[in-house]
Design a protein around this motif. Structure first.
Motif, mmCIF file in Angstrom:
data_model
loop_
_atom_site.group_PDB
_atom_site.id
_atom_site.type_symbol
_atom_site.label_atom_id
_atom_site.label_comp_id
_atom_site.label_asym_id
_atom_site.label_seq_id
_atom_site.Cartn_x
_atom_site.Cartn_y
_atom_site.Cartn_z
ATOM 1 N N ALA A 59 0.836 -1.209 0.000
ATOM 2 C CA ALA A 59 0.000 0.000 0.000
ATOM 3 C C ALA A 59 0.866 1.253 0.000
ATOM 4 O O ALA A 59 0.571 2.228 -0.707
ATOM 5 C CB ALA A 59 -0.922 -0.015 1.217
ATOM 6 N N ARG A 60 1.927 1.230 0.765
ATOM 7 C CA ARG A 60 2.826 2.391 0.817
ATOM 8 C C ARG A 60 3.487 2.626 -0.537
ATOM 9 O O ARG A 60 3.547 3.760 -1.015
ATOM 10 C CB ARG A 60 3.880 2.169 1.894
ATOM 11 N N LEU A 61 3.988 1.572 -1.169
ATOM 12 C CA LEU A 61 4.604 1.711 -2.491
ATOM 13 C C LEU A 61 3.591 2.180 -3.528
ATOM 14 O O LEU A 61 3.892 3.016 -4.383
ATOM 15 C CB LEU A 61 5.238 0.390 -2.924
ATOM 16 N N PHE A 62 2.382 1.641 -3.471
ATOM 17 C CA PHE A 62 1.326 2.040 -4.403
ATOM 18 C C PHE A 62 1.001 3.521 -4.264
ATOM 19 O O PHE A 62 0.893 4.243 -5.255
ATOM 20 C CB PHE A 62 0.073 1.185 -4.159
ATOM 21 N N MET A 63 0.869 3.969 -3.024
ATOM 22 C CA MET A 63 0.535 5.380 -2.795
ATOM 23 C C MET A 63 1.683 6.296 -3.225
ATOM 24 O O MET A 63 1.445 7.383 -3.744
ATOM 25 C CB MET A 63 0.188 5.604 -1.325
ATOM 26 N N GLN A 64 2.920 5.872 -3.023
ATOM 27 C CA GLN A 64 4.060 6.689 -3.433
ATOM 28 C C GLN A 64 4.135 6.803 -4.948
ATOM 29 O O GLN A 64 4.411 7.878 -5.482
ATOM 30 C CB GLN A 64 5.369 6.114 -2.892
ATOM 31 N N LYS A 65 3.887 5.706 -5.664
ATOM 32 C CA LYS A 65 3.943 5.734 -7.127
ATOM 33 C C LYS A 65 2.839 6.600 -7.713
ATOM 34 O O LYS A 65 3.029 7.251 -8.728
ATOM 35 C CB LYS A 65 3.833 4.323 -7.691
ATOM 36 N N ARG A 66 1.689 6.594 -7.093
ATOM 37 C CA ARG A 66 0.544 7.364 -7.603
ATOM 38 C C ARG A 66 0.571 8.822 -7.151
ATOM 39 O O ARG A 66 -0.260 9.612 -7.543
ATOM 40 C CB ARG A 66 -0.774 6.724 -7.150
ATOM 41 N N GLY A 67 1.520 9.166 -6.307
ATOM 42 C CA GLY A 67 1.609 10.540 -5.821
ATOM 43 C C GLY A 67 0.507 10.904 -4.845
ATOM 44 O O GLY A 67 0.182 12.077 -4.681
ATOM 45 N N GLY A 68 -0.058 9.915 -4.182
ATOM 46 C CA GLY A 68 -1.170 10.146 -3.274
ATOM 47 C C GLY A 68 -0.763 10.432 -1.843
ATOM 48 O O GLY A 68 -1.604 10.436 -0.950
ATOM 49 N N MET A 69 0.528 10.672 -1.626
ATOM 50 C CA MET A 69 0.971 10.905 -0.260
ATOM 51 C C MET A 69 1.661 12.255 -0.164
ATOM 52 O O MET A 69 2.643 12.512 -0.855
ATOM 53 C CB MET A 69 1.948 9.804 0.187
ATOM 54 N N SER A 70 1.140 13.091 0.695
ATOM 55 C CA SER A 70 1.817 14.350 0.975
ATOM 56 C C SER A 70 3.018 14.052 1.869
ATOM 57 O O SER A 70 3.200 12.929 2.342
ATOM 58 C CB SER A 70 0.866 15.316 1.681
ATOM 59 N N GLU A 71 3.836 15.062 2.115
ATOM 60 C CA GLU A 71 5.025 14.852 2.948
ATOM 61 C C GLU A 71 4.632 14.416 4.355
ATOM 62 O O GLU A 71 5.233 13.514 4.931
ATOM 63 C CB GLU A 71 5.860 16.125 3.006
ATOM 64 N N GLY A 72 3.607 15.044 4.904
ATOM 65 C CA GLY A 72 3.152 14.674 6.248
ATOM 66 C C GLY A 72 2.588 13.264 6.292
ATOM 67 O O GLY A 72 2.834 12.509 7.235
ATOM 68 N N CYS A 73 1.834 12.910 5.261
ATOM 69 C CA CYS A 73 1.264 11.565 5.185
ATOM 70 C C CYS A 73 2.373 10.526 5.059
ATOM 71 O O CYS A 73 2.339 9.491 5.714
ATOM 72 C CB CYS A 73 0.306 11.472 3.999
ATOM 73 N N GLU A 74 3.375 10.831 4.236
ATOM 74 C CA GLU A 74 4.492 9.902 4.068
ATOM 75 C C GLU A 74 5.256 9.717 5.369
ATOM 76 O O GLU A 74 5.677 8.606 5.699
ATOM 77 C CB GLU A 74 5.424 10.406 2.975
#
Length: 145
Positions: A46-61
């Protein structure tokens, strides 16, 4: 924000427990089989998927990274509650499930490693050889060599 990390961890943990219970029923074991490991794999994916899709802000990451790191002690604590001796006395299915989960984790890591091409590591410098900047800054003797 850390709250997104908590939410992602909770979703992955619940999905892992449900899938582990289902796997236990399918294998005929009255226990959760690999639910914690499945949850960890889901969290990584899930983390890799969200990073690839750009769905994570810096705070979320940062939040997901924090809870991803905190998940390992949680896994150790949850695994410590399981009775390994009873599982081994129950038959070879526990050993088969353990070997299967290790193989599944290995395959998952190999797939993630092949699909996620990050930056290459910097080349290591030989510590015994002097650096070019040190050689250039060294004064030459008056004799001219």
């Amino acid at each position: 924000m850390i709250i997104y990390g908590v939410a992602l961890l909770a979703i992955c943990t619940l999905a892992g427990v449900i899938l582990g219970d289902l796997l236990g029923v399918l294998l005929g074991v009255k226990s959760n089989v690999g639910g914690v490991g499945i949850a960890m794999i889901l969290l990584i994916c899930a983390r890799l998927f969200m990073q690839k899709r750009g769905g994570m802000s810096e705070g979320c990451e940062m939040g997901v990274g924090f809870w991803g790191a905190m998940y390992i002690p949680v896994v150790v604590a949850m695994a410590a509650q399981q009775n390994v001796v009873t599982a081994l006395k129950g038959g070879p299915i526990a050993v088969i499930a353990a070997i299967g989960s290790v193989l599944l984790c290995g395959v998952t890591i190999a797939i993630i490693s092949r699909t996620n091409k990050g930056e290459p590591l910097p080349k290591e410098q030989d510590e015994t050889a002097p650096h070019a900047s040190v050689i250039a800054a060294t004064p030459t003797p008056a004799g001219g060599r």
